[in-house]
Design an enzyme around this catalytic site. Structure first.
Site, PDB file in Angstrom:
ATOM      1  N   TRP A 177      43.310  54.189   4.425  1.00  0.00           N
ATOM      2  CA  TRP A 177      42.502  53.002   4.754  1.00  0.00           C
ATOM      3  C   TRP A 177      43.338  51.758   4.460  1.00  0.00           C
ATOM      4  CZ3 TRP A 177      38.959  50.182   0.980  1.00  0.00           C
ATOM      5  CH2 TRP A 177      38.152  49.247   1.658  1.00  0.00           C
ATOM      6  N   ASP A 258      38.354  58.401  -3.767  1.00  0.00           N
ATOM      7  CA  ASP A 258      37.594  57.435  -2.995  1.00  0.00           C
ATOM      8  C   ASP A 258      36.587  58.233  -2.176  1.00  0.00           C
ATOM      9  OD1 ASP A 258      36.547  55.546  -1.324  1.00  0.00           O
ATOM     10  OD2 ASP A 258      38.468  54.796  -0.570  1.00  0.00           O
ATOM     11  N   LYS A 294      27.988  53.910   4.179  1.00  0.00           N
ATOM     12  CA  LYS A 294      27.853  54.758   5.366  1.00  0.00           C
ATOM     13  C   LYS A 294      26.713  55.758   5.220  1.00  0.00           C
ATOM     14  CE  LYS A 294      32.052  53.092   5.577  1.00  0.00           C
ATOM     15  NZ  LYS A 294      32.878  52.416   6.508  1.00  0.00           N
TER      16      LYS A 294
HETATM   17  N1  KET Z   1      37.118  53.607   1.277  1.00  0.00           N
HETATM   18  C1  KET Z   1      37.349  54.037   2.527  1.00  0.00           C
HETATM   19  C2  KET Z   1      38.195  55.248   2.725  1.00  0.00           C
HETATM   20  C3  KET Z   1      36.792  53.338   3.601  1.00  0.00           C
HETATM   21  O1  KET Z   1      37.022  53.799   4.822  1.00  0.00           O
HETATM   22  C4  KET Z   1      36.013  52.196   3.376  1.00  0.00           C
HETATM   23  C5  KET Z   1      35.481  51.429   4.507  1.00  0.00           C
HETATM   24  C6  KET Z   1      35.792  51.813   2.055  1.00  0.00           C
HETATM   25  C7  KET Z   1      36.370  52.534   1.020  1.00  0.00           C
HETATM   26  C8  KET Z   1      34.984  50.613   1.675  1.00  0.00           C
HETATM   27  O2  KET Z   1      33.694  50.608   2.076  1.00  0.00           O
HETATM   28  P1  KET Z   1      32.602  49.670   1.405  1.00  0.00           P
HETATM   29  O3  KET Z   1      31.919  49.009   2.526  1.00  0.00           O
HETATM   30  O4  KET Z   1      33.294  48.693   0.496  1.00  0.00           O
HETATM   31  O5  KET Z   1      31.725  50.610   0.645  1.00  0.00           O
HETATM   32  N2  KET Z   1      35.930  51.532   5.687  1.00  0.00           N
HETATM   33  C9  KET Z   1      35.421  50.913   6.918  1.00  0.00           C
HETATM   34  C10 KET Z   1      35.003  49.489   6.787  1.00  0.00           C
HETATM   35  C11 KET Z   1      36.035  48.547   6.235  1.00  0.00           C
HETATM   36  O6  KET Z   1      37.216  48.593   6.597  1.00  0.00           O
HETATM   37  O7  KET Z   1      35.625  47.728   5.376  1.00  0.00           O
HETATM   38  C12 KET Z   1      36.472  51.121   8.021  1.00  0.00           C
HETATM   39  O8  KET Z   1      37.548  51.686   7.738  1.00  0.00           O
HETATM   40  O9  KET Z   1      36.194  50.750   9.165  1.00  0.00           O
END
Ligand code: KET
Length: 448
Positions: A177, A258, A294
């Site tokens: 990510w 994560d 998610k």
């Molecule tokens: N870890 C991973 C692996 C991840 O894909 C995301 C979010 C997060 C943590 C953080 O999510 P949060 O909303 O802080 O709980 N990924 C998607 C959104 C983004 O980039 O913020 C994405 O990859 O599209």
């Protein structure tokens, strides 16, 4: 490649680190300048006039570009956010019900939460990821603090490690990510990469992973995606997880999980937590960052948790006391609403059950999109092997399309995705699959 040797990804990370250091050095310099009444201003008299425009975020910037596009056929497959068959954001029914319960409870107040957040939420989040019967929980060896979704949990964990852990190096998978290297570097950790994905097979480079972790310095931190690896959609098998655990424990490497997609990979919450539970079962220590963005669709509520599993209850309580010192100057204490929704659902047997049904429906719709896209490409006779679309799991397909092909699809078909060729399967619907398949077909047959 040996860890520590300079891969292109490592070089990019060093450049990022230099850039981040450079900006703080530049800031010190400017502080001195602006102390003088005659300097630090631009022609218009702004003390910020020297700032260059920063680029948009590689993931969230895709939505910015999409919003500007006026085409009726535009399609946003950039950010990992679930959409319905109608292409609309989804608020789960169980979340609506929990919110009604909360709103109708007049005894509820808006006082500050404790620094570590809502106690029920923390207890239930630990149970969700480690399992209700986890010995680590029963022995009070786990400390859990409510944080600002997955990102905030990673950041608090990283700040804690940078302050209190003897090894400042964290190994992240390649690719990963896009926010991971920034979160960890800014927290003060030094980021290195380990092999993960094999572009040739579009699967796991397990040998490379074992070699890199095998030659990592003892004690190094290793970031592991608990399930539904982003962006590749490629996870180790349970047997491979067992080997990774064995290797990491033998070298004293510290796991930092994560977990942003629990329930989204298989549709089953327990199954998707297996990787974490394998590590916790051996009695060793680890960190886990959880997100409800998610799996409960609580994206904008920013609700997540950081758990640190320790050897003893006494260590866990001292760790928690130090986590409070990390959190208090950062944002003081976390927001109450999202955590209350999660706690309401997790503690009510019926609501929990209904959540698992809705979660499974989301996971199943994504799986069906995979099949539909694969079938659509097959029926068009699109050159290449597209079986990875149905083999990969979770929210994303790592298509193998290059940045020129992505740019072509955006320009000609108004399809928005990250430039690494990742598409969010959750943003697709039966209605939009043919449009995407046409675009991919055109990109691989016509574009450079
Ligand atoms: N870890 C991973 C692996 C991840 O894909 C995301 C979010 C997060 C943590 C953080 O999510 P949060 O909303 O802080 O709980 N990924 C998607 C959104 C983004 O980039 O913020 C994405 O990859 O599209």
């Amino acid at each position: 490649m040996q860890p520590g040797s300079c891969s292109p990804a490592d070089r990019r990370l060093s450049a990022l680190a230099r850039h981040l250091q450079g900006s703080s050095a530049a800031m010190d310099h400017r502080t001195t300048l602006s102390a003088s009444p005659t300097s630090g201003f631009d022609a218009a008299g702004s003390v910020f006039g020297h700032l260059a425009r920063a680029p948009e975020d590689p993931i969230l910037g895709v939505t910015v570009a999409y919003n500007k596009d006026r085409s009726p056929v535009k399609l946003n497959l950039g950010v990992g956010a679930y959409r319905t068959e109608e292409g609309k954001p989804l608020v789960l029914n169980v979340v609506r019900r929990a919110e009604h319960t909360l709103v109708n409870d007049s005894s509820r107040v808006k006082e500050y939460l404790p620094i570590v957040g809502l106690a029920d939420f923390n207890k239930l989040s630990a149970k969700l990821i480690f399992g209700a019967d986890s010995p680590a929980i029963q022995e009070n060896r786990v400390t859990t603090v409510q944080c600002l979704s997955g990102t905030g949990s990673l950041r608090v964990g990283a700040e804690f490690l940078a302050k209190h852990y003897h090894q400042r190096t964290i190994y992240i998978p390649m690719p990963t990510w896009g926010n991971h290297p920034k979160v960890f570097t800014l927290a003060g950790l030094s980021v290195k990469t380990y092999h993960y994905y094999d572009p040739a097979t579009r699967g796991l480079n397990f040998q490379g992973l074992l070699e890199d972790l095998g030659s990592a310095p003892s004690g190094a931190i290793v970031l592991l995606h608990a399930c539904a690896h982003n962006p590749t959609g490629v996870d180790p098998t349970l047997g491979q997880w067992a080997q990774i655990r064995q290797l990491m424990r033998s070298k004293g490497l510290l796991p930092f999980f994560d977990s942003a997609y629990q329930g989204f990979a298989s549709g089953n919450l327990d199954e998707d937590a297996q990787s974490v539970r394998i590590f916790v079962a051996d009695g060793g220590e680890c960190l886990v960052a959880q997100s409800y963005a998610k799996n409960m669709g609580l994206y904008g509520e920013r609700v997540g948790a950081l758990s640190i599993v320790c050897k003893t209850a006494d260590v866990a309580s001292r760790v928690e006391s130090q986590l409070k010192l990390v959190i208090r100057p950062m944002y003081s204490n976390p927001p109450i609403h999202g955590a209350s929704i999660v706690a309401t659902i997790l503690k009510d047997r019926n609501m929990f059950h209904d959540w698992t049904i809705e979660l499974k429906a989301m996971a199943d719709r994504i799986i069906s999109m995979r099949q539909q896209l694969f079938d659509a490409l097959s029926s068009r006779g699109t050159p290449g092997d597209w079986s990875h679309i149905i083999k990969q799991i979770g929210m994303f397909t790592f298509t193998g399309l290059n940045s020129e092909q992505v740019a072509f699809m955006t320009k000609e078909y108004h399809i928005y995705m990250t430039s690494d060729g990742r598409i969010s399967m959750a943003g697709l619907s039966s209605r939009t699959v043919p449009h995407l398949a046409d675009a991919i077909h055109a990109a691989v047959t016509r574009a450079v």
